[in-house]
Scaffold this motif. Structure first.
Motif, short mmCIF file in Angstrom:
data_model
loop_
_atom_site.label_atom_id
_atom_site.label_comp_id
_atom_site.label_asym_id
_atom_site.label_seq_id
_atom_site.Cartn_x
_atom_site.Cartn_y
_atom_site.Cartn_z
N ARG A 11 15.06 -5.08 7.40
CA ARG A 11 14.38 -6.33 8.73
C ARG A 11 13.59 -6.57 7.74
NH1 ARG A 11 15.54 -2.82 13.49
NH2 ARG A 11 17.11 -3.72 14.83
N SER A 12 13.51 -5.84 6.66
CA SER A 12 12.43 -6.65 5.88
C SER A 12 13.29 -7.95 4.63
CB SER A 12 12.29 -5.62 4.52
OG SER A 12 12.12 -4.21 4.97
N SER A 13 12.11 -8.94 4.80
CA SER A 13 12.18 -10.24 3.50
C SER A 13 12.61 -10.00 2.56
CB SER A 13 11.04 -10.68 3.27
OG SER A 13 10.18 -10.58 3.06
N ALA A 14 12.84 -10.61 1.82
CA ALA A 14 13.73 -10.61 0.35
C ALA A 14 12.64 -10.49 -0.91
CB ALA A 14 14.73 -12.25 -0.21
N SER A 15 11.72 -11.51 -0.15
CA SER A 15 10.36 -11.34 -0.61
C SER A 15 9.73 -9.80 -1.08
CB SER A 15 9.00 -12.58 -0.60
OG SER A 15 8.76 -12.23 1.08
N TYR A 16 9.43 -9.38 0.24
CA TYR A 16 8.44 -8.20 -0.05
C TYR A 16 9.87 -7.07 -0.27
CZ TYR A 16 7.66 -3.51 2.13
OH TYR A 16 7.38 -1.90 3.31
N ILE A 17 10.93 -6.89 0.29
CA ILE A 17 12.17 -6.30 -1.04
C ILE A 17 11.52 -5.97 -2.75
CG2 ILE A 17 14.65 -6.09 -1.69
CD1 ILE A 17 15.53 -6.50 1.16
N ILE B 88 8.77 4.02 10.21
CA ILE B 88 7.44 4.45 9.93
C ILE B 88 7.14 3.93 11.38
CG2 ILE B 88 5.42 5.36 9.87
CD1 ILE B 88 8.16 7.04 7.81
N ASP B 89 6.71 4.34 11.91
CA ASP B 89 5.51 3.93 13.17
C ASP B 89 4.11 3.84 13.31
OD1 ASP B 89 5.50 2.92 16.24
OD2 ASP B 89 5.37 4.98 16.98
N THR B 90 4.79 1.68 12.75
CA THR B 90 3.47 1.50 12.44
C THR B 90 3.74 0.46 13.41
OG1 THR B 90 4.25 0.57 10.51
CG2 THR B 90 2.62 2.33 10.40
N ASP B 91 2.32 -0.61 13.37
CA ASP B 91 2.76 -1.94 13.52
C ASP B 91 3.21 -2.70 12.86
OD1 ASP B 91 0.00 -1.16 15.04
OD2 ASP B 91 -1.08 -1.98 14.02
N MET B 92 3.63 -2.87 11.88
CA MET B 92 3.85 -3.29 10.48
C MET B 92 6.29 -3.35 10.86
SD MET B 92 5.20 -3.46 6.72
CE MET B 92 3.14 -3.89 5.91
N LEU C 170 3.98 -8.16 4.45
CA LEU C 170 5.47 -8.13 5.29
C LEU C 170 4.84 -9.25 6.21
CD1 LEU C 170 8.88 -7.98 5.08
CD2 LEU C 170 8.17 -6.78 7.14
N LEU C 171 6.16 -10.85 5.11
CA LEU C 171 5.22 -11.70 5.82
C LEU C 171 6.64 -12.10 6.60
CD1 LEU C 171 3.41 -13.56 2.86
CD2 LEU C 171 2.24 -12.63 4.96
N PHE C 172 6.33 -12.82 7.88
CA PHE C 172 7.38 -13.57 8.37
C PHE C 172 7.15 -15.29 8.67
CE2 PHE C 172 6.39 -9.20 10.55
CZ PHE C 172 8.15 -8.75 10.12
N GLN C 173 8.31 -15.84 9.02
CA GLN C 173 8.35 -17.66 9.20
C GLN C 173 7.28 -17.50 10.35
OE1 GLN C 173 12.78 -17.59 9.48
NE2 GLN C 173 12.21 -19.50 7.73
N GLU C 174 6.76 -18.82 10.41
CA GLU C 174 6.03 -19.82 11.70
C GLU C 174 6.54 -18.99 13.20
OE1 GLU C 174 5.23 -23.53 11.22
OE2 GLU C 174 3.56 -23.24 9.59
N ASN C 175 7.97 -18.69 13.89
CA ASN C 175 8.54 -18.40 14.22
C ASN C 175 8.67 -17.33 14.79
OD1 ASN C 175 10.75 -17.89 12.59
ND2 ASN C 175 12.15 -19.47 13.43
N GLY C 176 8.17 -16.41 13.37
CA GLY C 176 8.19 -14.63 13.31
C GLY C 176 9.23 -14.21 13.03
N GLU C 177 9.70 -14.79 12.87
CA GLU C 177 11.79 -14.26 12.02
C GLU C 177 11.33 -13.66 11.14
OE1 GLU C 177 14.32 -14.00 14.21
OE2 GLU C 177 13.67 -14.42 16.17
#
Length: 264
Positions: free
Chosen positions: A164-170, A202-206, A99-106
């Motif tokens: 809390r997921s991005s469109a690309s992930y979805i 699920i309780d993961t780092d992601m 799951l990828l985020f922007q450089e600002n973590g959002e």
């Protein structure tokens, strides 16, 4: 995680399971669960060190094999090498994902999503499932195995449009939903079943990377009928069942592991 090497029952050679994304989080627990179920497990991860650590913790006869699921040549080479060294793969668990985020973590909105984020997300989350599934089916058509299994990973995010997921992930995880059904139809004549797992929260780092505080995590749990965030053990138990001979009449299905967060 402790050494969980399980001897073959009645002297028979245990079935071989390949788990992609097996170096951490859900994947590592899936490896442990399958080892406990009597499989020989090949732990795969793009990070050789992570894959090796999990395999070492499992102990013999389990092994590690690092490769990039998004690279066609790497996948084909890995499948050849694994089957040469360890024998035919009976169970493929495609758990690799990101799951990828922007450089600002959002989480990027669609309007802010770069083509790089879109392509990288599909490369691992969708293309990787296709490449590994294709490699497996080609080899099982040439050399069939009893009780062949492919287990894919989609997400409640694909079913609900995201949490809390991005469109690309979805979108990539939605592609896995359709691919799972297509593979199930095309592999049924081989006696191979293909099913998906759709984890919820699920309780993961992601998950923790998308939640800003323990209070937010507790609030999320309140929206789940069973009243708690899921664990990696919850997910691994579902994989263990689908990999078993007992699941032989289930194919083209998705098991929701979400505590009732989404019911159908």
């Amino acid at each position: 995680m402790s050494n969980v090497s399980t001897p073959a029952e009645s002297g028979a050679t245990p079935r071989l399971a390949l788990v992609t994304g097996g170096g951490g989080g859900i994947g590592a627990t899936v490896c442990q669960e399958l080892a406990l179920a009597g499989f020989r497990v090949v732990v795969s991860d793009v990070d050789a060190g992570r894959a090796g650590r999990v395999a070492d913790e499992l102990g013999a006869p389990h092994a590690a094999h690092a490769f990039d699921v998004s690279d066609e040549a790497s996948v084909e080479r890995a499948f050849d090498e694994i089957e040469t060294r360890h024998g035919p793969i009976a169970v493929l668990v495609s758990a690799a994902g990101l799951l990828l985020f922007q450089e600002n973590g959002e989480r990027p909105l669609i309007k802010d999503t770069t083509l790089d984020i879109w392509e990288r997300s599909f490369a691992v989350n969708a293309r990787g499932v296709f490449l590994c599934g294709r490699a497996y089916l080609r080899r099982r058509e040439a050399a069939p195995v009893a009780h062949g299994r492919i287990i894919t990973f989609t997400s409640v995010a694909a079913q609900l449009g995201g949490y809390r997921s991005s469109a690309s992930y979805i979108a990539a995880k939605s592609a896995v939903l359709g691919l799972t059904k297509a593979m199930a139809r095309e592999s049924a004549h081989l006696g191979v079943t293909v099913n998906g797992i759709a984890p919820g929260l699920i309780d993961t780092d992601m998950l923790r990377s998308t939640v800003t505080s323990s209070g937010a995590l507790a609030a999320a749990a309140q929206a789940i009928p069973l009243g708690r965030i899921g664990t990696v053990d919850d997910v691994a138990a579902a994989v263990r069942f689908l990999a078993s001979e007992a699941a032989g009449y289930i194919t083209g299905s998705v098991i929701d592991v979400n505590g009732g967060y989404r019911m159908q």
